[in-house]
Design an enzyme around this catalytic site. Structure first.
Site, short mmCIF file in Angstrom:
data_model
loop_
_atom_site.label_atom_id
_atom_site.label_comp_id
_atom_site.label_asym_id
_atom_site.label_seq_id
_atom_site.Cartn_x
_atom_site.Cartn_y
_atom_site.Cartn_z
N GLU A 1 -4.08 -7.11 19.22
CA GLU A 1 -4.20 -5.79 18.70
C GLU A 1 -5.04 -4.76 19.13
O GLU A 1 -5.46 -5.06 20.13
CB GLU A 1 -4.82 -6.11 17.34
CG GLU A 1 -4.26 -7.35 16.43
CD GLU A 1 -4.64 -7.41 14.94
OE1 GLU A 1 -5.17 -6.26 14.67
OE2 GLU A 1 -4.32 -8.35 14.25
N GLY B 1 -1.00 -20.82 11.99
CA GLY B 1 0.42 -20.34 11.93
C GLY B 1 1.14 -21.40 11.35
O GLY B 1 0.91 -22.03 10.54
N VAL C 1 -4.65 -21.41 9.19
CA VAL C 1 -4.84 -21.91 10.63
C VAL C 1 -3.99 -22.31 11.46
O VAL C 1 -3.05 -23.13 10.88
CB VAL C 1 -5.85 -23.23 10.20
CG1 VAL C 1 -6.34 -23.85 11.46
CG2 VAL C 1 -6.95 -22.84 9.33
N ARG D 1 0.78 -1.11 0.11
CA ARG D 1 0.05 -0.17 0.01
C ARG D 1 0.89 1.24 0.08
O ARG D 1 0.74 2.20 -0.56
CB ARG D 1 -0.76 0.04 1.35
CG ARG D 1 -2.14 0.54 1.19
CD ARG D 1 -3.13 0.23 2.46
NE ARG D 1 -2.33 -0.10 3.57
CZ ARG D 1 -2.82 -0.85 4.70
NH1 ARG D 1 -4.00 -0.92 4.50
NH2 ARG D 1 -2.05 -1.22 5.57
N ARG D 2 1.98 1.23 0.65
CA ARG D 2 2.78 2.59 1.06
C ARG D 2 4.16 2.09 0.34
O ARG D 2 5.07 1.39 0.83
CB ARG D 2 3.05 2.72 2.31
CG ARG D 2 1.71 3.11 3.03
CD ARG D 2 1.88 2.89 4.82
NE ARG D 2 2.10 1.79 5.14
CZ ARG D 2 2.54 1.10 6.42
NH1 ARG D 2 2.81 2.15 7.28
NH2 ARG D 2 2.78 0.07 6.54
N LYS E 1 -7.30 -16.39 6.63
CA LYS E 1 -8.59 -17.24 7.13
C LYS E 1 -9.87 -16.62 6.75
O LYS E 1 -10.73 -17.55 6.85
CB LYS E 1 -8.12 -17.33 8.73
CG LYS E 1 -8.42 -16.19 9.61
CD LYS E 1 -7.34 -16.15 10.51
CE LYS E 1 -6.20 -15.19 10.23
NZ LYS E 1 -5.33 -15.05 11.33
N LYS F 1 -11.28 -20.03 11.31
CA LYS F 1 -10.33 -21.54 11.62
C LYS F 1 -11.25 -22.76 11.75
O LYS F 1 -11.00 -23.47 11.10
CB LYS F 1 -9.39 -21.15 12.48
CG LYS F 1 -8.62 -20.14 12.36
CD LYS F 1 -7.27 -19.54 13.51
CE LYS F 1 -6.51 -18.63 13.02
NZ LYS F 1 -5.92 -17.77 14.24
#
Ligand code: NAP
Length: 429
Positions: free
Chosen positions: A191, A135, A133, A47-48, A106, A206
């Site tokens: 997050e 990692g 699913v 995007r950047r 996912k 998942k």
């Protein structure tokens, strides 16, 4: 050994994508030997574009992901952007222009997996998503390939590291939910907006993917029953400890006892400390698979993070490149059983119910009658009381969820029941 390189387009170069690019570069010679041809990073969509990206040739970076997947000379597209759009359109465009796809997405696979598989098949390409699913943990391929000759009856897993970290902290340090969430955020496990994790959306996606693959049927995200873990309290952990249990947010995919349907659900549950999933600490993931011939299998490891997730992406990349060289494709969607997905009311399990009741004679008999009337058999009852109020903890035998819901509704209508403090399912016994 073919000398002409297989060309890879990397869509996204964030936490996962940057590690995919790094491993592709540092392990280039090994990857070439294992695939039978060199792999070349042919473009990186972001995007950047002005952001400095260590180890990435700036001339490869583009903001035009669509043009990259339409180039026509791309063999494999690695989609690690995330989200539904533009990832979905980019993946279908990639198939249309001759590329196979490896994705870690996912949310997209759970929502649109069937259509994406159909698009891959139509164009004779591969769609692989081991990283979607748990990692780094090999799970999709073992279910799709290693266990394809067996009959999987149950998949029970901790598939979200953030919630496992929070619940583990609550269990081991006595922290409350908010305190444990703050710690998870400070350490980078949660997050800024933790909703997808703590409300079980991530685990539900998942669960949908795992159930579809395990039972060779189609399980949509909407088919997955979901409860988050924000209501779990210290009192729940104290109750769990008294029963020799701990509490985990579990994704549970099951074949019904009569084999005629399947269910998929995500919710917090008590599990015995003796169960292997009880010892999964911090942000680790683990998935317990029960298959008819194989018996019980456990898959354990880091379920997220740039490097672990990139490991799964690279495994898929090698597999897809090998298929490409062999002019073949790997296994596609297998949904031939067309088993219906049952509702939560049909799920049969055990329950731990905490009630606040009046401390007077006859209450226990009244409560027991309500359970009996709804066909829910009681295993144990523990009553503690003082000053006219009492706490009643009832643990049931296995019963359908609908019967338990009816029981709880009726209990709430009893004058002597002041409140239902908590209801927790008991799994893994
Ligand atoms: N992180 C994990 O531990 C983990 C684990 C398992 C699965 N996954 C999955 O892996 C995928 C990627 O996750 P992540 O953590 O790596 O995400 P991330 O760090 O946010 O990276 C996303 C990347 O996509 C790029 N991007 C966003 N929108 C774009 C667009 N419209 N066109 C081109 N590029 C775009 C971003 O560009 P900029 O760099 O310019 O912002 C960034 O490089 C997601 O599907 C996620 O669910 C992640």
């Amino acid at each position: 050994m073919r000398t002409r390189p297989l060309k890879v387009a990397l869509l996204g170069c964030g936490v996962v994508g940057s590690e995919v690019a790094r491993i592709m570069t540092t392990h280039a010679a090994d990857l070439t030997a294992r695939i039978g041809a060199p792999v070349e990073l042919a473009g990186v969509a972001v995007r950047r574009p002005s952001k400095v990206r260590d180890g990435i040739d700036p001339s490869l970076v583009t903001t035009d992901a669509t043009a990259l997947v339409k180039r026509g000379d791309i063999d494999v597209v690695v989609e690690v952007i995330g989200g539904i759009e533009p990832a979905r359109t980019l993946i279908t465009t990639a198939f249309e222009h001759g590329a196979s796809v490896v994705s870690a997405n996912k949310a997209l696979i759970a929502q649109d997996g069937a259509a994406l598989h159909a698009a891959a098949e139509e164009h004779g390409r591969d769609l692989y998503y081991e990283a979607a699913v748990a990692g780094a943990i090999p799970l999709i391929r073992p279910l799709r390939e290693s266990l394809v000759g067996d009959k999987v009856n149950r998949v029970l897993g901790i598939v979200n590291g953030t919630t496992n970290f929070i619940l583990d902290a609550m269990d081991t340090t006595g922290a409350g939910y908010q305190e444990a969430l703050d710690e998870a955020t400070a350490l980078g496990y949660a997050e800024a907006d933790p909703t997808a994790d703590v409300e079980g959306f991530d685990a539900a996606a998942k669960a949908a993917i795992l159930a579809g693959i395990a039972f060779h049927t189609r399980v949509r995200l909407d088919d997955v029953y979901r409860e988050g873990m924000t209501e779990v309290t210290g009192a729940d952990f104290a109750s769990a400890k008294r029963m020799g249990c701990t509490i985990k947010l579990l994704a549970i995919c099951e074949r019904a006892a009569d084999g005629g349907s399947v269910t998929a659900r995500v919710h917090p549950a008590m599990i015995p400390l003796s169960h292997p999933l009880a010892s999964v600490r911090e942000a680790y993931n683990a998935v317990f698979v029960e298959a008819e011939a194989a018996g019980q299998l456990m898959f354990y490891g880091p379920g997220a993070g740039g490097s672990p997730t990139a490991s799964a992406v690279l495994g898929d990349l090698v597999a897809v490149c090998r298929n490409k060289l062999a002019e073949a494709t790997g296994p596609g969607e297998s949904a031939y059983t067309q088993l219906p997905v049952g509702s939560m009311g049909e799920v049969v399990t055990r329950y731990h119910i905490s009630l606040d009741v009046a401390d007077k004679p006859g209450v226990l008999a009244q409560v027991a009658t309500v359970f009996a009337e709804h066909g829910v058999s009681i295993d144990t009852v523990r009553q503690t009381g003082k000053d006219g109020e009492a706490s009643l903890v009832v643990v049931t035998h296995r019963a359908p969820d609908a019967a338990l819901s009816g029981t709880v509704e009726a209990l709430r209508n009893l004058d002597t029941v002041r409140g239902v403090a908590s209801i927790m399912r008991v799994e893994g016994e």
